[in-house]
Design an enzyme around this catalytic site. Structure first.
Site, PDB file in Angstrom:
ATOM      1  N   LYS A  37       0.982  -1.283   0.424  1.00 35.20           N
ATOM      2  CA  LYS A  37      -0.603  -0.048  -0.352  1.00 35.20           C
ATOM      3  C   LYS A  37       0.738   1.524   0.152  1.00 35.20           C
ATOM      4  CE  LYS A  37      -0.291   0.559   4.942  1.00 35.20           C
ATOM      5  NZ  LYS A  37      -1.172   0.129   6.420  1.00 35.20           N
ATOM      6  N   ARG A 132      -7.302   1.113  16.418  1.00 36.10           N
ATOM      7  CA  ARG A 132      -7.778   1.161  15.825  1.00 36.10           C
ATOM      8  C   ARG A 132      -8.786  -0.274  15.488  1.00 36.10           C
ATOM      9  NH1 ARG A 132      -3.771   0.865   9.239  1.00 36.10           N
ATOM     10  NH2 ARG A 132      -3.740  -0.403   9.900  1.00 36.10           N
TER      11      ARG A 132
HETATM   12  C1  LIG Z   1      -0.090  -1.074   7.155  1.00 37.82           C
HETATM   13  C2  LIG Z   1      -0.623  -2.408   7.200  1.00 37.82           C
HETATM   14  C3  LIG Z   1       0.354  -2.773   7.880  1.00 37.82           C
HETATM   15  C4  LIG Z   1       2.419  -2.522   7.463  1.00 37.82           C
HETATM   16  O1  LIG Z   1       2.766  -1.590   7.889  1.00 37.82           O
HETATM   17  P1  LIG Z   1       3.962  -1.367   7.469  1.00 37.82           P
HETATM   18  O2  LIG Z   1       4.370  -0.517   9.092  1.00 37.82           O
HETATM   19  O3  LIG Z   1       4.809  -0.770   6.656  1.00 37.82           O
HETATM   20  O4  LIG Z   1       4.728  -2.413   8.038  1.00 37.82           O
HETATM   21  C5  LIG Z   1       0.164  -4.213   8.533  1.00 37.82           C
HETATM   22  N1  LIG Z   1      -0.663  -4.750   8.758  1.00 37.82           N
HETATM   23  C6  LIG Z   1      -2.032  -3.369   8.182  1.00 37.82           C
HETATM   24  C7  LIG Z   1      -3.271  -3.590   8.803  1.00 37.82           C
HETATM   25  C8  LIG Z   1      -1.806  -2.053   7.485  1.00 37.82           C
HETATM   26  O5  LIG Z   1      -2.389  -1.640   8.240  1.00 37.82           O
END
Ligand SMILES: *Cc1c(COP(=O)(O)O)cnc(C)c1O
Length: 374
Positions: A37, A132
């Site tokens: 993402k 969250r």
């Molecule tokens: C963005 C996200 C990740 C990855 O996070 P990083 O800090 O970029 O490794 C993993 N799990 C969820 C649910 C996320 O939203």
């Protein structure tokens, strides 16, 4: 000639970052899901992650998962933002696995899957304090009972997330809580859950320190792979590159100007009052790049002694007084990116993307390819 502004993307470095993180995790029996993402799931980047040894790619947006699948990438896909009710059909089409916390959504996912004669795999998210997504731990058994009634979904495990909104760090203790919950479910329902998805890049530290609970067997790693960074501890991950994405802007004006504005000061174009320091006359350059393209706070000039002063929608102003080279109109200035800048530059359609693959003698050869998410 490459067009400006542009982003140079070093695919081999991303692959090496992936390999190193994968190897670290593999030693502890942990599978890495590569999260795309941060770069809008650019297919070439997804492919580099796959070449680094990853079998599941995850993203928060269906459009991105769809792009990965449509480009023929050979990986399973995971939707990591809990789905919108209005997108459940598309979730079944493009995501092999999704993270979930709402029974109404899981119910519709099940119906949609049955209609398409498939079974959709889900991971139930547990809130371990970051506030969250996720159900509260006490509600797990009840939720589990509900999910078990649905035949279009298969619960493959539990998951948690840290450091996203409240900055709660992962610890052995709160990850143990996830393991205990999993075991409780397994006892109560006489089943075996195959996955405990323990979190994001911030959990890698626990793997390195060898204090990750044994049963945690999946991590979802984004920024660690893309930028080699562990943002919550402000550290680089050992054996990774940080210069994977390099942004270039072009100078359109260079002039000596006073460092303090003249005239009455109002709000700037973004409703803020600029705070400025009187440093006398300074050499200022304007780059054709702005807030529409990039999050300023997370741009790092590659050359020392170049300082970012500010920006409006389409102009980025830097102070080059202390920079030893003679900068002129038409010159290019390069930046390394932190996560917010990676997010914004990859999203901006005004920034052209160029890919570098490994060339001879460990050099990089570049391949012009414009990636457009729109
Ligand atoms: C963005 C996200 C990740 C990855 O996070 P990083 O800090 O970029 O490794 C993993 N799990 C969820 C649910 C996320 O939203």
């Amino acid at each position: 000639m490459k067009r400006n502004p542009h982003l140079d993307i070093y695919l081999e470095k991303i692959k090496i970052n992936t390999e190193n993180i994968k190897n670290l995790c593999q030693k502890h029996g942990i599978e890495v899901v590569g999260i795309t993402k941060g770069c809008c799931a650019i297919p070439e980047v997804g492919q580099a992650i796959i070449e680094g040894g990853i079998k599941i790619l995850g993203d928060s947006r269906i459009e991105n998962l769809k792009r990965l699948k449509k480009n023929g990438l050979k990986a399973e896909t995971m939707l990591i933002r809990i789905p919108m009710l209005s997108e459940v059909d598309r979730v079944i089409d493009w995501a092999d696995i999704s993270l979930n916390s709402e029974i109404s959504v899981i119910n519709l996912l099940s119906q949609a899957a049955l209609k398409k004669k498939t079974v959709h795999r889900i991971i139930l998210m547990i809130d371990l304090g970051d506030l969250r997504e996720g159900i509260m731990p006490d509600n797990t058994l009840e939720m589990m009972g509900e999910i078990r009634k649905l035949s279009g979904v298969k619960l493959i495990g539990l998951g948690a997330n840290f450091c996203c909104v409240s900055g709660v760090m992962p610890t052995r203790e709160n990850l143990n809580k996830l393991v205990r919950l999993t075991e409780e479910i397994e006892r109560n329902f006489q089943i075996n859950l195959e996955v405990i998805s323990g979190g994001d890049t911030s959990v890698l530290k626990l793997v390195e320190d060898n204090i990750i609970p044994e049963r945690i067997n999946q991590l979802r790693v984004g920024v660690g792979i893309l930028l080699g960074q562990d943002d919550v501890r402000l550290r680089n991950i050992a054996g990774t590159f940080q210069d994977t994405f390099i942004l270039t802007g072009e100078v359109i004006e260079i002039k000596d100007k006073p460092s303090l504005p003249q005239g009455e000061i109002g709000l700037d174009a973004f409703g803020e009052i600029p705070v400025l320091q009187d440093l006398g006359i300074r050499k200022r350059a304007i780059l054709a790049l702005g807030k529409q393209d990039v999050h300023l706070g997370s741009l790092i000039p590659l050359k020392e002694r170049i300082k970012i002063i500010g920006a409006s929608s389409d102009h980025l102003i830097i102070d080059v007084t202390d920079f030893e080279e003679n900068i002129k109109v038409g010159d290019e200035v390069r930046f390394r990116l932190n996560y917010p800048a990676l997010l914004s530059t990859t999203t901006s359609k005004y920034i052209k993307k160029y890919f570098y693959r490994k060339g001879k003698n460990n050099g990089y050869k570049y391949e012009r390819k414009e990636f457009n998410i729109y």
